[in-house]
Write a protein that holds these residues in place. Structure first.
Motif, PDB file in Angstrom:
ATOM      1  N   THR A 184      14.387 -10.570 -40.126  1.00 31.29           N
ATOM      2  CA  THR A 184      14.542  -9.864 -38.948  1.00 31.29           C
ATOM      3  C   THR A 184      15.717  -8.943 -39.133  1.00 31.29           C
ATOM      4  OG1 THR A 184      15.779 -11.685 -38.160  1.00 31.29           O
ATOM      5  CG2 THR A 184      13.494 -11.651 -37.486  1.00 31.29           C
ATOM      6  N   ARG A 185      16.563  -8.983 -40.113  1.00 30.14           N
ATOM      7  CA  ARG A 185      17.917  -7.953 -40.200  1.00 30.14           C
ATOM      8  C   ARG A 185      17.224  -6.417 -40.008  1.00 30.14           C
ATOM      9  NH1 ARG A 185      20.899  -7.813 -46.100  1.00 30.14           N
ATOM     10  NH2 ARG A 185      20.541  -5.782 -46.131  1.00 30.14           N
ATOM     11  N   GLY A 186      16.031  -6.216 -40.733  1.00 32.36           N
ATOM     12  CA  GLY A 186      15.816  -4.690 -40.401  1.00 32.36           C
ATOM     13  C   GLY A 186      14.064  -4.605 -39.896  1.00 32.36           C
ATOM     14  N   ARG A 187      13.708  -5.817 -39.531  1.00 33.63           N
ATOM     15  CA  ARG A 187      12.278  -5.857 -39.335  1.00 33.63           C
ATOM     16  C   ARG A 187      11.771  -6.764 -38.156  1.00 33.63           C
ATOM     17  NH1 ARG A 187      11.485  -7.007 -45.767  1.00 33.63           N
ATOM     18  NH2 ARG A 187      13.183  -8.245 -45.169  1.00 33.63           N
ATOM     19  N   GLU A 188      10.821  -6.116 -37.520  1.00 32.96           N
ATOM     20  CA  GLU A 188      10.327  -7.198 -36.568  1.00 32.96           C
ATOM     21  C   GLU A 188       9.461  -8.360 -37.146  1.00 32.96           C
ATOM     22  OE1 GLU A 188      11.177  -6.940 -32.959  1.00 32.96           O
ATOM     23  OE2 GLU A 188      12.567  -5.195 -33.877  1.00 32.96           O
ATOM     24  N   LEU A 189       9.089  -9.190 -36.433  1.00 30.62           N
ATOM     25  CA  LEU A 189       8.374 -10.229 -36.713  1.00 30.62           C
ATOM     26  C   LEU A 189       7.048 -10.015 -36.210  1.00 30.62           C
ATOM     27  CD1 LEU A 189      10.344 -13.519 -36.030  1.00 30.62           C
ATOM     28  CD2 LEU A 189       9.404 -13.002 -38.230  1.00 30.62           C
ATOM     29  N   PRO A 190       5.638 -10.439 -36.896  1.00 31.44           N
ATOM     30  CA  PRO A 190       4.481  -9.774 -36.439  1.00 31.44           C
ATOM     31  C   PRO A 190       4.235 -10.576 -34.803  1.00 31.44           C
ATOM     32  CG  PRO A 190       4.356 -11.809 -38.087  1.00 31.44           C
ATOM     33  CD  PRO A 190       5.688 -11.301 -38.240  1.00 31.44           C
ATOM     34  N   CYS A 219       1.725  -5.735 -46.806  1.00 29.02           N
ATOM     35  CA  CYS A 219       2.403  -4.558 -46.767  1.00 29.02           C
ATOM     36  C   CYS A 219       2.710  -4.252 -45.301  1.00 29.02           C
ATOM     37  CB  CYS A 219       1.742  -3.599 -47.567  1.00 29.02           C
ATOM     38  SG  CYS A 219       1.372  -3.941 -49.396  1.00 29.02           S
ATOM     39  N   LEU A 220       1.549  -4.274 -44.448  1.00 23.97           N
ATOM     40  CA  LEU A 220       1.831  -3.680 -43.428  1.00 23.97           C
ATOM     41  C   LEU A 220       2.625  -4.384 -42.234  1.00 23.97           C
ATOM     42  CD1 LEU A 220      -2.056  -2.528 -42.617  1.00 23.97           C
ATOM     43  CD2 LEU A 220      -0.052  -1.161 -42.982  1.00 23.97           C
ATOM     44  N   MET A 221       2.558  -5.943 -42.749  1.00 23.47           N
ATOM     45  CA  MET A 221       3.512  -6.784 -41.922  1.00 23.47           C
ATOM     46  C   MET A 221       4.977  -6.421 -42.026  1.00 23.47           C
ATOM     47  SD  MET A 221       3.178 -10.871 -41.919  1.00 23.47           S
ATOM     48  CE  MET A 221       3.916 -11.060 -43.637  1.00 23.47           C
ATOM     49  N   HIS A 222       5.479  -5.709 -43.238  1.00 27.52           N
ATOM     50  CA  HIS A 222       6.711  -5.370 -43.648  1.00 27.52           C
ATOM     51  C   HIS A 222       6.820  -4.020 -43.091  1.00 27.52           C
ATOM     52  CE1 HIS A 222       9.834  -4.289 -46.318  1.00 27.52           C
ATOM     53  NE2 HIS A 222       9.113  -3.507 -46.841  1.00 27.52           N
ATOM     54  N   ILE A 223       6.027  -3.256 -43.427  1.00 26.51           N
ATOM     55  CA  ILE A 223       6.057  -1.663 -43.020  1.00 26.51           C
ATOM     56  C   ILE A 223       6.293  -1.632 -41.549  1.00 26.51           C
ATOM     57  CG2 ILE A 223       5.040   0.450 -43.156  1.00 26.51           C
ATOM     58  CD1 ILE A 223       3.691  -0.134 -45.613  1.00 26.51           C
ATOM     59  N   GLY A 224       5.204  -2.373 -40.778  1.00 21.46           N
ATOM     60  CA  GLY A 224       4.912  -2.311 -39.321  1.00 21.46           C
ATOM     61  C   GLY A 224       6.419  -2.898 -38.806  1.00 21.46           C
ATOM     62  N   GLY A 225       6.660  -4.044 -39.261  1.00 25.51           N
ATOM     63  CA  GLY A 225       8.239  -4.524 -38.868  1.00 25.51           C
ATOM     64  C   GLY A 225       9.067  -3.521 -38.736  1.00 25.51           C
ATOM     65  N   ILE A 226       9.284  -2.729 -39.818  1.00 29.33           N
ATOM     66  CA  ILE A 226      10.303  -1.721 -39.933  1.00 29.33           C
ATOM     67  C   ILE A 226      10.138  -0.618 -38.779  1.00 29.33           C
ATOM     68  CG2 ILE A 226      11.514   0.160 -41.313  1.00 29.33           C
ATOM     69  CD1 ILE A 226      10.860  -1.757 -43.650  1.00 29.33           C
ATOM     70  N   LEU A 227       8.846  -0.302 -38.767  1.00 25.46           N
ATOM     71  CA  LEU A 227       8.332   0.923 -37.821  1.00 25.46           C
ATOM     72  C   LEU A 227       8.725   0.628 -36.433  1.00 25.46           C
ATOM     73  CD1 LEU A 227       5.030   2.119 -39.217  1.00 25.46           C
ATOM     74  CD2 LEU A 227       6.947   3.303 -39.355  1.00 25.46           C
ATOM     75  N   ARG A 228       8.376  -0.822 -36.167  1.00 25.86           N
ATOM     76  CA  ARG A 228       8.712  -1.140 -34.832  1.00 25.86           C
ATOM     77  C   ARG A 228      10.270  -1.428 -34.358  1.00 25.86           C
ATOM     78  NH1 ARG A 228       6.109  -6.218 -33.646  1.00 25.86           N
ATOM     79  NH2 ARG A 228       5.342  -6.245 -35.734  1.00 25.86           N
TER      80      ARG A 228
END
Lengths: 470, 261
Positions: A444-450, B227-236
């Motif tokens: 979560t440092r740079g990403r949202e969780l799903p 890949c999308l879980m990671h890319i989407g996490g950054i996008l959001r």
């Protein structure tokens, strides 16, 4: 991770600034330059209609050579010494350095010119010579620049890829007292002028060797700047350091590699100079030091043997997204990038380099461009398996326990469902936590969780399966 | 086929598919839990082409997370469970290139038992199964959006199958295809790499996101949802890229179908 510099035999590595492999610390120019060379080299190799066949052929030649090293090395020794070269064997860097120092004493050597050679970086030869009071000057332009800057090469083919022309201009102004310039030709002129003096003064030249042909006893050195030719032919004594993996069986095998290496390395069809050294010139001395330095550890691990097929072109390094972000020094030793990650753990041991195989997303971009088709990602996972089972910084009982519990949970459908229910609740609740510990925090440092959606697929399937099942 | 793929993984596609043969769904754990709509789209796609679908409910995971972390002994236990579950099935279809690569390429490295290797080679990535086995070139989907395609590295390089997702994606009607600059570059996810080397993983993801923005697309589509879980996490995470959605290719390939089913 990787905060400690690697020390080998008292030598200090990684003195340059680096945040290791986990954080991007490379100067932007390094990534840009590596990517640019990767793309342009790729265009050159893609334009060869038979390139994929060449790769396969080179893989097979190297496979044969590495499988028959015992015979080929002896054949090479016999043939080159028949023409007057002195062949010396070294099991490690310390032995090889002893050989070099003894030769230097014998010939009363005060200064040495060096052609570019990664194996002498393994030996830390410059430092060893310096300690013995012998001046050693790198003559390859990139190596000369990093030596002047007091750094280590960031790349095996383009050692100063992290520097701009302006950086080099400032360095030359500071260290050589030259007027500041950013023009490539002027910078090359300055280096040429200073290096000419060195060749004329030098008592000994040291080089590596790109290929060693067993049947003819030929040491092959390829280069672009003419510095290797001057370093090996001008001084009265030439020492060539040859890693045991450099062997090629026959001279007929050489053209294939002379085609592959420059294309994959620098996008050239052929290097400017190709030196085939068969023995000493009249009145001169040639010493060939054949060095192991951990390479036979690779032979002991059949799953890793292809790592010795490497011809040091640097294509995998240029094409590696991890390398472009962390730079060469982050890998802690002589060989950066994917090839470093699969070679260094063998050469230095898992204890020192066990982290390296983990510095990869396993994307396989390295293997795609490797001219001798080394299965680098497969070797990386193999070395990861070794790293967690052998004494290494990656062996951890807590992580072993975690994965054991994970495996138990994933080996039965009820346990799986229970775990997943827990995971869903965990992900939902994590939004309310003031801070995220450990691996969760790393995510979560740079990403949202799903987002956690409604019921899982199983529930839907239970209600709808009669529409789909046979 | 990508000529420079690492190794073209042998797949068990002989004897060829006979109409009416059922396909077993292998739905990776994160799709089952976090992206069930992808699994539903997969089942619908197969049904559309007359493939009866079965879903072995005892399935769990392919063992890849432990395998890639070096814990092969632990991974083997999960792989064996996978093989026990899927042994009776001739055709196994999975909507993820990475999990398919685990089964087809890495099972052999983790456990050379011929039973394990043989079952692993029966696993097909969804678009590969549709395109190469069933011969589908157009699913008749309509998707009126600006979309770009990212093909996961495992599918592209370990399986050598960049063609099927690309062709099927390009066949979608009403869509503006915005080619992704440097599309073959890794997004930086890499499984446990994303949390073991988070800074480097994120930097690679940022590069991917910049290229997505440059492509001008509003939707990023991939055949690998990891890949999308990671890319989407950054996008959001960022306000300026929040509007860019991520979708699995299976969802795009069934888009606009409702009225005809």
């Amino acid at each position: 991770m990787y905060t400690q510099p690697i020390h080998l035999d008292g030598a200090e590595f990684l003195t340059e600034k680096t945040k290791g492999l986990a954080e991007p610390a490379a100067p932007g120019s390094l990534g840009v330059n590596a990517e640019r060379s990767s793309k342009s080299n790729r265009a050159v190799t893609d334009s060869v209609p038979y390139f994929q066949d060449w790769r396969e052929a080179a893989h097979q030649v190297k496979r044969y050579a590495i499988a028959n090293l015992d015979k080929l090395l002896v054949e090479f020794e016999r043939n080159i010494s028949a023409r007057g070269a002195v062949v010396l064997w070294a099991k490690d860097a310390a032995e090889a350095n002893e050989h070099v120092l003894r030769i230097a004493r014998e010939h009363n050597v005060k200064s040495v010119v060096k052609a570019k050679s990664m194996v002498t970086e393994e030996m830390e030869l410059n430092r060893v010579l310096e300690t013995a009071g012998i001046r050693a000057v790198e003559t390859d332009l990139g190596e000369y620049i990093v030596q002047l800057a007091g750094q280590r090469p960031v790349h095996i083919v383009t050692p100063a890829i992290h520097m701009s022309a302006a950086d080099v201009g400032r360095l030359f102004a500071e260290k050589l007292g030259e007027p500041m310039t950013e023009e490539h030709t002027k910078l090359a002129d300055i280096a040429r002028r200073h290096l000419r003096e060195e060749y004329l003064q030098a008592d000994m030249g040291v080089s590596g060797c790109n290929f060693a042909v067993a049947r003819t006893g030929t040491a092959v050195v390829i280069e672009n700047e003419g510095n290797a030719g001057l370093s090996t032919a001008t001084p009265p004594v030439h020492v060539a350091v040859v890693g045991i993996e450099k062997m090629l069986p026959r001279l007929e095998d050489l053209p294939l590699f002379l085609n592959l290496l420059p294309r994959s390395g620098t996008g050239q069809k052929l290097t400017s100079y190709t030196h085939l050294i068969h023995g000493p010139a009249p009145g001169r001395k040639l010493y060939v030091i054949i060095i192991d330095n951990g390479r036979s550890n690779v032979l002991c691990d059949p799953a890793a043997r292809a790592a010795l097929y490497c011809i040091r072109c640097g294509a995998c390094i240029n094409n590696c997204p991890v390398y472009r972000h962390v730079g060469g020094w982050a890998y802690g030793w002589v060989y950066p990038g994917p090839i470093g990650s699969i070679l260094t753990p063998h050469l230095l041991g898992m204890k020192q380099a066990g982290e390296l195989p983990f510095a990869s997303s396993l994307c396989g971009a390295c293997s795609e461009v490797c001219p001798v088709k080394i299965d680098i990602p497969h070797q990386l996972v193999h070395l990861r398996h070794r790293a967690v089972n052998e004494p290494s910084p990656m062996r951890s009982w807590t992580e072993r326990l975690t994965w054991s519990v994970w495996a138990w949970m994933m080996a039965g459908p009820m346990r799986y469902r229970l775990t997943m229910t827990g995971l869903r609740i965990g992900v939902r609740l994590s939004r309310f936590l003031p801070w995220h510990p450990g691996k969760l925090g790393a995510w979560t440092r740079g990403r949202e969780l799903p987002e956690v959606p409604g019921p899982d697929f199983r529930h839907w399937w239970k209600r709808n399966k009669n529409k789909y099942e046979p | 086929m990508n000529q420079s793929a690492i190794s073209v993984a042998p797949r068990q596609d002989d004897p060829p598919y006979r109409p009416g043969e059922p396909a077993a769904l292998f739905i990776p754990c994160y799709i089952d839990q976090f992206y069930p709509s992808i699994a539903r789209a997969t089942a619908r796609l197969l049904k559309r082409y007359g493939v009866p679908v079965v879903y072995p409910t005892a399935q769990t995971c392919c063992g890849q997370p432990a395998f890639n972390s070096g814990y092969w002994e632990e991974s083997r236990r999960v792989i064996r469970h996978f093989c026990d579950v899927f042994e009776p099935h001739r055709w196994i279809v999975c909507p993820s290139g990475s999990c398919t690569a685990m089964c087809r390429v890495f099972f052999e490295q983790a456990d050379p038992d011929p039973r394990i290797v043989g079952i692993g080679r029966r696993v097909f990535e969804l678009t590969e199964f549709l395109h190469d086995i069933l011969g589908v070139t157009d699913t008749g989907a309509t998707f009126p959006h600006k979309a770009t395609l990212h093909i996961g590295c495992h599918g592209r390089r370990e399986l050598g199958m960049a063609g099927p997702p690309q062709k099927l994606f390009e066949s979608v009607r009403g869509m503006t295809y915005c080619p992704l600059p440097d599309m073959e570059e890794c997004c930086g996810f890499g499984g446990t790499f994303s949390v073991k080397m988070p800074g480097t993983s994120l930097a690679m993801g940022e590069t991917k996101v910049q290229n997505i923005v440059r492509s001008g697309a509003d939707v990023v589509v991939s055949n690998d949802v990891s890949c999308l879980m990671h890319i989407g996490g950054i996008l959001r995470r960022k306000p300026e890229t929040k509007h860019i959605r991520t979708m699995h290719i299976a969802e795009v390939l069934v888009a606009g179908w409702e009225e005809r089913e």
